[in-house]
Design an enzyme around this catalytic site. Structure first.
Site, mmCIF file in Angstrom:
data_model
loop_
_atom_site.group_PDB
_atom_site.id
_atom_site.type_symbol
_atom_site.label_atom_id
_atom_site.label_comp_id
_atom_site.label_asym_id
_atom_site.label_seq_id
_atom_site.Cartn_x
_atom_site.Cartn_y
_atom_site.Cartn_z
ATOM 1 N N PHE A 69 0.778 -1.141 -0.142
ATOM 2 C CA PHE A 69 0.016 -0.017 0.043
ATOM 3 C C PHE A 69 0.701 1.183 0.080
ATOM 4 O O PHE A 69 1.860 1.235 0.853
ATOM 5 C CB PHE A 69 -0.797 0.005 1.203
ATOM 6 N N ASP A 70 0.677 2.338 -0.748
ATOM 7 C CA ASP A 70 0.943 3.451 -0.645
ATOM 8 C C ASP A 70 0.154 4.056 0.726
ATOM 9 O O ASP A 70 -0.658 3.471 1.308
ATOM 10 C CB ASP A 70 0.441 4.376 -1.746
#
Length: 217
Positions: A7-8
């Site tokens: 995930f960003d």
């Protein structure tokens, strides 16, 4: 088979969009005496801060970074908000045995601050920040580093983000890619980079992982 989700952070797991935009505006006003359109700012999302500042003032990029960071640290917690479905999705993914990680252009101390602010650091097996790699988003090295530490192949992972830099990072590493539609970046701009999946809510990542696993396992 999807074994890990990367995930960003900003704009994907936690809503710091307003804090980021306001910090850019403050920096450009204070240092350059100019106003930058929000659309121009949001298109830089996912890039290392220094790289962005260098485009506007190469000789004083470090000064601009320092101005940004000082202001951002002051307003971060006040402006930061949660996104619906994020913690529920992380909890389910973890219960299904998937490995989870953060791949962010945010420096480590602020990344950990954001994760801890919303009590989601407990779900993460790894956190990759600019301190961990020589090359940064949109290059693939951050995602590749995450895969290496998680002991998986890139094609066994899904990179989830809110900007073209996240999508390119995942694609350049050989990962599946997923765009969140609640991005602050103009959606039509990011769609040009052809993410494999587009979601309205983070809970949809659960279905993607399960369905992809069934499809290619």
């Amino acid at each position: 088979m999807i074994k890990a989700v990367l995930f960003d952070l900003d704009g994907t797991l936690i809503n710091t969009n307003s804090a980021v935009i306001e910090s850019f505006k403050y920096t450009f006003k204070k240092h350059l005496g100019i106003k930058i359109p929000e659309e121009e700012i949001t298109k830089t999302f996912g890039e290392p801060l220094y790289d962005v500042m260098e485009r506007y003032d190469k000789e004083n990029a470090e000064l601009m970074v320092n101005i940004y960071r000082e202001y951002n640290e002051k307003i971060h917690d006040e402006f930061a908000k949660s996104f619906n479905g994020v913690e529920d999705a992380l909890n389910i993914l973890k219960s299904k045995g998937l490995k989870l990680g953060v791949v962010t252009s945010k420096r480590r101390d602020m990344a950990e601050r954001g994760l801890n602010l919303f009590n989601i650091s407990k779900y993460m097996d790894i956190v990759i920040t600019p301190e961990n790699t020589k090359m940064h988003k949109p290059k693939g090295e951050p995602a590749l580093k995450a895969c290496e530490l998680l002991n998986i192949c890139p094609e066994e992972s899904l990179m989830v983000g809110d900007s073209q830099n996240d999508i390119l990072c995942g694609k350049n590493a050989g990962c599946y890619t997923c765009l969140v539609k609640y991005t602050a970046v103009p959606l039509e701009h990011v769609m040009k980079y052809k993410p494999d999946y587009v979601i309205e809510n983070m809970l949809e990542v659960v279905d993607i992982c399960l369905n992809t696993s069934e499809k290619i396992s």
